[in-house]
Design a protein around this motif. Sequence first.
Motif, PDB file in Angstrom:
ATOM      1  N   LEU A  24       0.834  -1.207   0.000  1.00 53.87           N
ATOM      2  CA  LEU A  24       0.000   0.000   0.000  1.00 53.87           C
ATOM      3  C   LEU A  24       0.867   1.255   0.000  1.00 53.87           C
ATOM      4  CD1 LEU A  24      -2.532  -1.396   2.589  1.00 53.87           C
ATOM      5  CD2 LEU A  24      -3.181  -0.595   0.321  1.00 53.87           C
ATOM      6  N   LEU A  25       1.998   1.193   0.695  1.00 50.39           N
ATOM      7  CA  LEU A  25       2.958   2.301   0.663  1.00 50.39           C
ATOM      8  C   LEU A  25       3.513   2.476  -0.749  1.00 50.39           C
ATOM      9  CD1 LEU A  25       4.863   4.388   2.038  1.00 50.39           C
ATOM     10  CD2 LEU A  25       6.392   2.473   2.555  1.00 50.39           C
ATOM     11  N   ALA A  26       3.832   1.380  -1.417  1.00 49.41           N
ATOM     12  CA  ALA A  26       4.377   1.460  -2.775  1.00 49.41           C
ATOM     13  C   ALA A  26       3.384   2.099  -3.740  1.00 49.41           C
ATOM     14  CB  ALA A  26       4.759   0.061  -3.259  1.00 49.41           C
ATOM     15  N   LEU A  27       2.105   1.767  -3.601  1.00 49.18           N
ATOM     16  CA  LEU A  27       1.084   2.381  -4.456  1.00 49.18           C
ATOM     17  C   LEU A  27       0.983   3.877  -4.198  1.00 49.18           C
ATOM     18  CD1 LEU A  27      -1.685  -0.361  -4.140  1.00 49.18           C
ATOM     19  CD2 LEU A  27      -0.280   0.124  -6.152  1.00 49.18           C
ATOM     20  N   ALA A  28       1.066   4.269  -2.926  1.00 50.18           N
ATOM     21  CA  ALA A  28       0.991   5.693  -2.584  1.00 50.18           C
ATOM     22  C   ALA A  28       2.217   6.455  -3.084  1.00 50.18           C
ATOM     23  CB  ALA A  28       0.852   5.843  -1.070  1.00 50.18           C
ATOM     24  N   ARG A  29       3.391   5.858  -2.947  1.00 51.67           N
ATOM     25  CA  ARG A  29       4.607   6.510  -3.421  1.00 51.67           C
ATOM     26  C   ARG A  29       4.600   6.637  -4.938  1.00 51.67           C
ATOM     27  NH1 ARG A  29       9.322   4.087  -2.798  1.00 51.67           N
ATOM     28  NH2 ARG A  29      10.543   5.973  -2.453  1.00 51.67           N
ATOM     29  N   GLY A  30       4.011   5.671  -5.618  1.00 54.91           N
ATOM     30  CA  GLY A  30       3.910   5.758  -7.064  1.00 54.91           C
ATOM     31  C   GLY A  30       3.043   6.917  -7.504  1.00 54.91           C
ATOM     32  N   MET A  31       1.913   7.114  -6.804  1.00 49.10           N
ATOM     33  CA  MET A  31       1.050   8.243  -7.135  1.00 49.10           C
ATOM     34  C   MET A  31       1.767   9.560  -6.871  1.00 49.10           C
ATOM     35  SD  MET A  31      -2.565   9.543  -5.517  1.00 49.10           S
ATOM     36  CE  MET A  31      -1.657  10.449  -4.262  1.00 49.10           C
ATOM     37  N   ALA A  32       2.434   9.668  -5.717  1.00 51.24           N
ATOM     38  CA  ALA A  32       3.139  10.903  -5.367  1.00 51.24           C
ATOM     39  C   ALA A  32       4.234  11.211  -6.378  1.00 51.24           C
ATOM     40  CB  ALA A  32       3.724  10.781  -3.960  1.00 51.24           C
ATOM     41  N   ALA A 120      -7.455  -2.037  -6.905  1.00 45.36           N
ATOM     42  CA  ALA A 120      -6.363  -2.935  -6.518  1.00 45.36           C
ATOM     43  C   ALA A 120      -6.891  -3.807  -5.380  1.00 45.36           C
ATOM     44  CB  ALA A 120      -5.142  -2.140  -6.068  1.00 45.36           C
ATOM     45  N   TRP A 121      -7.186  -5.061  -5.696  1.00 45.04           N
ATOM     46  CA  TRP A 121      -7.898  -5.934  -4.760  1.00 45.04           C
ATOM     47  C   TRP A 121      -6.913  -6.904  -4.107  1.00 45.04           C
ATOM     48  CZ3 TRP A 121     -13.610  -6.198  -5.647  1.00 45.04           C
ATOM     49  CH2 TRP A 121     -14.277  -6.809  -4.572  1.00 45.04           C
ATOM     50  N   PHE A 122      -6.609  -6.660  -2.843  1.00 45.92           N
ATOM     51  CA  PHE A 122      -5.713  -7.530  -2.093  1.00 45.92           C
ATOM     52  C   PHE A 122      -6.457  -8.802  -1.690  1.00 45.92           C
ATOM     53  CE2 PHE A 122      -3.703  -3.463  -1.811  1.00 45.92           C
ATOM     54  CZ  PHE A 122      -2.343  -3.717  -1.711  1.00 45.92           C
ATOM     55  N   GLY A 169       6.730  -8.756  -5.598  1.00 44.70           N
ATOM     56  CA  GLY A 169       6.980  -9.329  -6.909  1.00 44.70           C
ATOM     57  C   GLY A 169       5.828  -9.117  -7.863  1.00 44.70           C
ATOM     58  N   TYR A 170       4.602  -9.248  -7.346  1.00 43.61           N
ATOM     59  CA  TYR A 170       3.442  -9.070  -8.211  1.00 43.61           C
ATOM     60  C   TYR A 170       3.314  -7.616  -8.647  1.00 43.61           C
ATOM     61  CZ  TYR A 170      -0.963 -10.375 -10.305  1.00 43.61           C
ATOM     62  OH  TYR A 170      -1.941 -10.640 -11.231  1.00 43.61           O
ATOM     63  N   LEU A 171       3.567  -6.695  -7.729  1.00 47.32           N
ATOM     64  CA  LEU A 171       3.493  -5.276  -8.078  1.00 47.32           C
ATOM     65  C   LEU A 171       4.533  -4.912  -9.128  1.00 47.32           C
ATOM     66  CD1 LEU A 171       2.924  -3.392  -4.693  1.00 47.32           C
ATOM     67  CD2 LEU A 171       1.373  -3.495  -6.639  1.00 47.32           C
ATOM     68  N   GLU A 172       5.709  -5.501  -9.019  1.00 46.07           N
ATOM     69  CA  GLU A 172       6.795  -5.130  -9.931  1.00 46.07           C
ATOM     70  C   GLU A 172       6.696  -5.818 -11.290  1.00 46.07           C
ATOM     71  OE1 GLU A 172      10.261  -4.124  -6.623  1.00 46.07           O
ATOM     72  OE2 GLU A 172      10.278  -6.058  -7.662  1.00 46.07           O
ATOM     73  N   ALA A 175       1.482  -6.239 -12.180  1.00 47.69           N
ATOM     74  CA  ALA A 175       0.447  -5.229 -12.002  1.00 47.69           C
ATOM     75  C   ALA A 175       0.691  -3.884 -12.681  1.00 47.69           C
ATOM     76  CB  ALA A 175       0.214  -4.994 -10.500  1.00 47.69           C
ATOM     77  N   PRO A 176       1.928  -3.412 -12.893  1.00 44.70           N
ATOM     78  CA  PRO A 176       2.124  -2.028 -13.340  1.00 44.70           C
ATOM     79  C   PRO A 176       1.332  -1.624 -14.564  1.00 44.70           C
ATOM     80  CG  PRO A 176       4.211  -2.958 -12.672  1.00 44.70           C
ATOM     81  CD  PRO A 176       3.222  -4.081 -12.640  1.00 44.70           C
TER      82      PRO A 176
END
Length: 375
Positions: A24-32, A120-122, A169-172, A175-176
């Motif tokens: 969730l932090l990674a998603l927020a940092r990506g938006m920022a 984004a469904w965990f 791993g899934y985010l990288e 998912a992108p």
Amino acid sequence: MKSDKLIAVHNGALGDFLCAWPALLALARGMAAGESSTAGSGAAVPPERAEASQDDTPRLLFAGSAERLPWLAPLGYAPCPPAMRRALEELYGCGREGCGEDGAHNATEWPQPLAGATVAWFCLDRVAAAPHPRIVPLPCLTGGQDTDRQDATARESCHGQHVTNALRGYLERAAPASLPWPPRWDADWPAAWRRLFGGWEGAASRTVVLVPGAGHRAKQWPPRRFAAVADALARAGYNPLYVLGPAELERGLDRTALLPPDLKAAVITPADHDELAQLLRRARLIVGNDSGPLHLAALHGTPVLALFGPAPAAAWRPHGAVALASPLACAPCSATLRSLGCGGVDAALGAAPCMAGIEVDAVLEAIWDLLERSA
């Protein structure tokens, strides 16, 4: 139309959520990072982005327990508005498709309140909604870990990677391309947590917190063995403190077994997560079953000893914690605990056989070692 908002859905237990917090932090940092890049370039907003941004809804939303929001608000998450929450509830489907599968052929009409949003469904290994191009499944269990087969192959598959690393791993990798912006993983996310929410303050404390409950009864160590540990701690000059949660109160956990008449130990039920976190941060050591409070303590940097039976420590160990796994050959047997090889809790033992296989002496040996190291 291109997505302009991201809704993070997480309906799991506390421990599951804390394992997913780095994602969730990674998603927020990506938006920022994306907003900073756009602002710095002076480039015009693309027409499709402008069209999607006509309302005042924040771009980063969370759909899940409101108790989790204090850990997400500093990252930029806002609570999902009621109309969008209702639309999300309409998406719940059979959930039979494996999480991460390409389900575009099953796409249905996207609800109007969710226009311009990607979800984004965990999940553990499967999403509770039917597949849709706007739903990005984020499974925390890698292939083979979610198994209901009780054989040697199934047990071998339980020794997979940690769920937090699986999400990374899934985010990288997967998912992108489906997300509104690329996620940005923080390699030192434990430090980010402690900067935001505080670190361990209990190095000089004599309090050892015992957590006898768990989200699943099969993960609970026998109460009378916790009593033996509490007695040994008290005799050594420490203050054993039991922490019980709502689940233990509802199940009627046997306090008599935890607190024999000659044992002096306090019992506390924190009013909320903030009170729980303060208590855990100020303790010298946390000892308990694989459960949410142990994950929370470990994130704050408090020394933790976690007892594991049916669930694999390789996947679910609290970050930085010492894991003491059952010595039984049949353990671990299930990453999701949907089904267990032994059938679950044995009435005579008062616990699952694998948890009963963890002896008091082994737990005390690990406790004395951790207390010495944390001095």
